[in-house]
Design a protein around this motif. Structure first.
Motif, PDB file in Angstrom:
ATOM      1  N   ASP A   1      11.031 172.778  16.650  1.00  0.00           N
ATOM      2  CA  ASP A   1      12.396 172.246  16.624  1.00  0.00           C
ATOM      3  C   ASP A   1      13.387 173.402  16.482  1.00  0.00           C
ATOM      4  O   ASP A   1      13.588 173.931  15.402  1.00  0.00           O
ATOM      5  CB  ASP A   1      12.532 171.254  15.458  1.00  0.00           C
ATOM      6  CG  ASP A   1      13.769 170.371  15.580  1.00  0.00           C
ATOM      7  OD1 ASP A   1      14.657 170.687  16.396  1.00  0.00           O
ATOM      8  OD2 ASP A   1      13.839 169.370  14.841  1.00  0.00           O
ATOM      9  N   GLU A   2      13.965 173.801  17.581  1.00  0.00           N
ATOM     10  CA  GLU A   2      14.898 174.935  17.651  1.00  0.00           C
ATOM     11  C   GLU A   2      14.340 176.196  16.992  1.00  0.00           C
ATOM     12  O   GLU A   2      14.920 176.740  16.053  1.00  0.00           O
ATOM     13  CB  GLU A   2      16.245 174.530  17.061  1.00  0.00           C
ATOM     14  CG  GLU A   2      16.870 173.418  17.884  1.00  0.00           C
ATOM     15  CD  GLU A   2      18.333 173.160  17.536  1.00  0.00           C
ATOM     16  OE1 GLU A   2      19.029 174.110  17.160  1.00  0.00           O
ATOM     17  OE2 GLU A   2      18.755 172.010  17.658  1.00  0.00           O
TER      18      GLU A   2
ATOM     19  N   THR B   1      15.686 165.760  16.604  1.00  0.00           N
ATOM     20  CA  THR B   1      14.888 165.980  15.390  1.00  0.00           C
ATOM     21  C   THR B   1      14.280 164.675  14.899  1.00  0.00           C
ATOM     22  O   THR B   1      13.128 164.645  14.439  1.00  0.00           O
ATOM     23  CB  THR B   1      15.764 166.641  14.299  1.00  0.00           C
ATOM     24  OG1 THR B   1      16.174 167.931  14.783  1.00  0.00           O
ATOM     25  CG2 THR B   1      15.019 166.801  12.988  1.00  0.00           C
TER      26      THR B   1
ATOM     27  N   GLN C   1      13.087 172.063  11.895  1.00  0.00           N
ATOM     28  CA  GLN C   1      14.405 172.679  12.069  1.00  0.00           C
ATOM     29  C   GLN C   1      14.985 173.051  10.704  1.00  0.00           C
ATOM     30  O   GLN C   1      14.878 172.279   9.752  1.00  0.00           O
ATOM     31  CB  GLN C   1      15.332 171.673  12.760  1.00  0.00           C
ATOM     32  CG  GLN C   1      16.732 172.210  13.010  1.00  0.00           C
ATOM     33  CD  GLN C   1      17.611 171.206  13.755  1.00  0.00           C
ATOM     34  OE1 GLN C   1      17.330 170.022  13.776  1.00  0.00           O
ATOM     35  NE2 GLN C   1      18.665 171.700  14.349  1.00  0.00           N
TER      36      GLN C   1
END
Ligand SMILES: Nc1ncnc2c1ncn2[C@@H]1O[C@H](COP(=O)(O)OP(=O)(O)OP(=O)(O)O)[C@@H](O)[C@H]1O
Ligand SMILES: [Mg+2]
Length: 245
Positions: A159-160, A46, A76
């Motif tokens: 991000d995820e 991140t 995220q």
């Protein structure tokens, strides 16, 4: 995919007080790359994404973006309720269009149409007028994906993105991203723990452990004995598509 550099990272170090979250990292992302960024919790994924987005400043080294990049960014674990309360879905998705607009930032009829189309694409057209705070975690994540996609990005930085999605939606999500990559040539940077699902799509894997431990193809990643335990103790490694070597 071609060899036109889009993002060049050179000797990047990012610190939080004395702690080096990223240490002397160098790589280049080319136009049309589909890159998985992997690594354990706390490995700096991140931090890297935020630095690429200009949200964190390098302590050493540099990040250079070539030309004009229009990123679609999905952060995220956004605290959706706090950031967007009491907005409607339409308003949240519209913020994905605002960066490109000049003042005054009103939504045009074509903006509204584009928002409706994107929600339809994410299979949530019925949520348009709902308040974001009343939605489930997975529904909120779809809304944020719509927000990342609505501005027709040329780079998707995610991000995820699938962490709160159910199995069906996860499959749909990867189909959507693959479609955008294959037919529109969009560059994709995807932070994920779900390397099993993404391994077959990506042309590169970046493996972080504060330093950049690996940068290469998924096959080479699977074969690298140095990368155990991450590769060889992965609970899903026996699933189809996962490191069959
Ligand atoms: N704002 C901050 N202040 C202090 N330390 C931070 C800050 N942000 C991140 N860190 C630290 O930097 C390291 C890397 O964090 P980062 O969020 O980049 O990890 P990550 O690879 O994204 O992990 P995860 O898989 O859990 O999302 C961690 O040790 C974290 O505690
Ligand atoms: Mg993270």
């Amino acid at each position: 995919m071609n060899d036109t550099p889009l993002i060049t990272v050179d000797g990047l170090t990012v610190k939080f007080q004395q702690f080096e979250a990223l240490k002397d990292i160098s790589f280049t992302i080319n136009k049309g790359d589909f890159v998985a960024i992997v690594g354990a919790n706390g490995s700096g994924k991140t931090t890297l994404i935020k630095t690429l987005m200009g949200l964190l400043r390098p302590d050493k080294g540099s990040v250079s973006i070539v030309g004009d990049m229009h990123p679609g960014y999905l952060p995220q674990n956004t605290a959706v309720q706090e950031r967007f309360f009491p907005s409607t879905v339409e308003e949240v998705v519209s913020t994905g269009l605002m960066a490109k607009k000049k003042f005054p930032k009103f939504l045009s009829a074509s903006d509204r149409k584009r928002i409706r189309e994107t929600l339809k694409f994410m299979k949530i057209p019925h949520l348009l007028k709902k308040r974001i705070g009343t939605l489930s975690g997975g529904q909120q994540q779809r809304v944020l994906l719509a927000r990342a996609l609505v501005g027709n990005p040329d780079v998707l930085i995610l991000d995820e993105p699938t962490s709160a999605l159910d199995q069906n939606m996860r499959g749909h999500f990867f189909d959507v991203v693959r479609h955008l990559h294959e037919t529109h040539g969009i560059t994709v940077l995807l932070v994920t723990h779900d390397i099993v699902s993404t391994g077959e799509y990506v042309n590169r894997v970046l493996y972080l452990e504060q330093t950049l431990r690996f940068d290469g193809t998924f096959d080479a990643f699977c074969e690298d004995p140095e990368l155990s335990p991450f590769v060889h103790t992965h609970p899903l490694k026996h699933r189809e598509g996962w490191c069959q070597h």
